[in-house]
Every structure is written in structure tokens, then in C-alpha cells.
Design a protein around this motif. Sequence first.
Motif, PDB file in Angstrom:
ATOM      1  N   GLN A  14       0.345  -1.011  -0.451  1.00 36.04           N
ATOM      2  CA  GLN A  14      -0.322  -0.394  -0.017  1.00 36.04           C
ATOM      3  C   GLN A  14       1.113   1.083   0.253  1.00 36.04           C
ATOM      4  OE1 GLN A  14      -2.005  -0.002   3.667  1.00 36.04           O
ATOM      5  NE2 GLN A  14      -0.643  -1.071   4.469  1.00 36.04           N
ATOM      6  N   THR A  15       1.462   0.893  -0.521  1.00 35.09           N
ATOM      7  CA  THR A  15       2.893   2.053  -0.969  1.00 35.09           C
ATOM      8  C   THR A  15       2.254   3.608  -1.497  1.00 35.09           C
ATOM      9  OG1 THR A  15       5.022   0.833  -1.323  1.00 35.09           O
ATOM     10  CG2 THR A  15       5.092   3.326  -1.315  1.00 35.09           C
ATOM     11  N   GLN A  16       1.272   3.466  -2.256  1.00 35.97           N
ATOM     12  CA  GLN A  16       0.221   4.832  -2.976  1.00 35.97           C
ATOM     13  C   GLN A  16      -0.206   5.375  -1.935  1.00 35.97           C
ATOM     14  OE1 GLN A  16       2.202   6.860  -5.564  1.00 35.97           O
ATOM     15  NE2 GLN A  16       3.453   5.620  -5.574  1.00 35.97           N
ATOM     16  N   LEU A  17      -1.002   4.028  -1.218  1.00 27.87           N
ATOM     17  CA  LEU A  17      -1.992   4.945  -0.399  1.00 27.87           C
ATOM     18  C   LEU A  17      -1.836   5.063   1.110  1.00 27.87           C
ATOM     19  CD1 LEU A  17      -4.537   4.676   0.033  1.00 27.87           C
ATOM     20  CD2 LEU A  17      -4.808   2.834   1.392  1.00 27.87           C
ATOM     21  N   LEU A  18      -0.486   4.829   1.216  1.00 26.19           N
ATOM     22  CA  LEU A  18       0.610   5.638   2.433  1.00 26.19           C
ATOM     23  C   LEU A  18       0.940   7.110   2.389  1.00 26.19           C
ATOM     24  CD1 LEU A  18       2.633   2.723   3.684  1.00 26.19           C
ATOM     25  CD2 LEU A  18       0.822   3.805   4.903  1.00 26.19           C
ATOM     26  N   TRP A  19       1.310   6.777   0.674  1.00 23.63           N
ATOM     27  CA  TRP A  19       1.956   8.651   0.474  1.00 23.63           C
ATOM     28  C   TRP A  19       0.364   9.550   0.108  1.00 23.63           C
ATOM     29  CZ3 TRP A  19       5.439  11.362  -0.376  1.00 23.63           C
ATOM     30  CH2 TRP A  19       5.477  12.164  -1.217  1.00 23.63           C
ATOM     31  N   SER A  20      -1.013   8.142  -0.101  1.00 23.56           N
ATOM     32  CA  SER A  20      -2.155   9.900  -0.101  1.00 23.56           C
ATOM     33  C   SER A  20      -1.891  10.099   0.730  1.00 23.56           C
ATOM     34  CB  SER A  20      -2.721   9.191  -1.101  1.00 23.56           C
ATOM     35  OG  SER A  20      -3.671   9.531  -0.785  1.00 23.56           O
ATOM     36  N   HIS A  21      -1.792   9.270   2.238  1.00 21.29           N
ATOM     37  CA  HIS A  21      -2.385   9.992   3.683  1.00 21.29           C
ATOM     38  C   HIS A  21      -1.433  11.091   3.808  1.00 21.29           C
ATOM     39  CE1 HIS A  21      -5.648   6.663   3.501  1.00 21.29           C
ATOM     40  NE2 HIS A  21      -4.741   5.690   4.004  1.00 21.29           N
TER      41      HIS A  21
END
Length: 277
Positions: A14-21
Motif C-alpha cells: 500500500q505504498t501509494q495509499l500511504l503516500w496519499s494519506h
Amino acid sequence: MIQKIYEDAQNHEQTQLLWSHFIRGNLMMIVEAIQKLEEAITEMHEMVRDYDFASLQEEIFFFKQVKPVLVKQYLLADWFRDIHEEHTVYAFQKERFVRKRIAKVERFFLRNKCFYAYLQRGDSHLDGRYFTRLKKGKAGKSGLFNYDPRTTCSHGLLLAKMGAYEQIRCLCLQYLSNGMRLQQEGHVDKSSGILKWTGTRTDAAELLYALYFSGAVNYGDATVQKLAAVFDNVFQTQLSTNIYRDFIDIKNRKKETAKFLNKLAVRLNEQIDERFI
């Protein structure tokens, strides 16, 4: 069982999701992700602690390919939390701050350059030493990253750190290349002519490693991870997250190793023959 653990671990990518958060300043979602990853790692330890691996290859596969997936995501999420708590997301408005983060990552890789080179080359002759259960326990950390010999190997945590640090470097470099803009998913200008990779992930890995081994970029001075970061930025992929595992999958093919590259050569020659002869 190990294959099932591997498939479950992939779901935590979930790298991109973490970046989004992170860029939205949503610290609570990052903390929630960390808690879920802690639970997943603990559950994985419980499943493996008394498990008898079917073979040496299965044991190496677990410690080299499976467990680092979860641990890498945990370390990455923890990094986002630390940045958020110590500096807030607005620190990323300062180029000097971002470049310091990159420099810190580079120093880490320099300190571990031998092991990093081992991974980049796709070597496996020391896997039996690096990625098998410890022969006896060690005094040290307790809790999530304990030194229980049944769930720990000598280089697993280092491998996971390298995966997390590579992703951090990739995100920071992409951020700088975007002109210090905190771009959020779903807010991309559709008129900008975005290119999207529509081949498979392993197709992309073949192409990337061919470039790397050819020495055709920066006179051979470009690392695999830097090439992957550029590829991700241009083609909207996440190749840099698990590039070394992709290479191992390619190496382990039983028949045609460079399947995609061979296909490219055939198609090119066919078109040359049809159009220019």
C-alpha cells in the motif's frame, strides 16, 4: 501454507495509499495502517514459529520473499508517521529537507554496499546463510522484531529496510522531479498525455534489467532502483517496490528467460521486413 502467507502479504502492499494519506495530512489513517501491519506480522510469526519447512528452498523463499513484504511496508508506514509527528507534511515544501532524507538513505546503502550489490546482481549463493532460521537465539529487541530464532534470519530485517529505503528514495526523487508538488491520486490533469504501462510487471522488469546490464544509461552508472524510479514516474507503475523479486522470478523461469525481450525483437524484425523491404 507459505504460499498462502505470501498471497496475504501481497495484499498489504500500500505504498501509494500511504503516500496519499501522508500528503493529505491524515495521520490517523497511517497509524491505523501501522496497527494492521503489526497484527499481520504477529500473526505470520505465530503461523511460522513451529512450522517445519518442506525444504531449504521453501525456508529461503519465506525469509527472502515473503516476510520482507510485510516488514518493508511496516517500516515505510513508520517512516511516514515519524515525519508527520516530528516535522509535519509541510516540511516537504523545503527542497533542502527532502534532499537530506535522500542523503540519509544513500548513506544507509553505502554502509551496506556489499549486501546491496549482492541483491542487485540477483545472487543467491549465500541465501542459505542469509535467509534461514537462526541457529540459536540472541539477546536483543523484544516485541514485533524479536530475535526468536524460529521466526528470524540474519539478513531479513536488513533486506526489508533496503526495500523501504528504496521506496523512500523513489518517492523523494519523484517529488523533486515533479517540481516540489504534492500530487494526490485522482487529481492528475487528464489532458497532460499520461503514458501508462499496459504490459505485465515482469515484462517491465525484463526491459529495465536489460537497460541496466547494457550500461546504456549514464554510461552504466544508473542503479536498478533509479531506473525503476524513472520508469514508475513515466509509466505510472510501482515497479520499484519489488524489483529484485521480479528479477528472481525471471531468473527462475524454466524455458524462455527473456520472453518479453525476445518478443520485442521478433516484432521489430517483422515490421522492418514488412514495411521497408
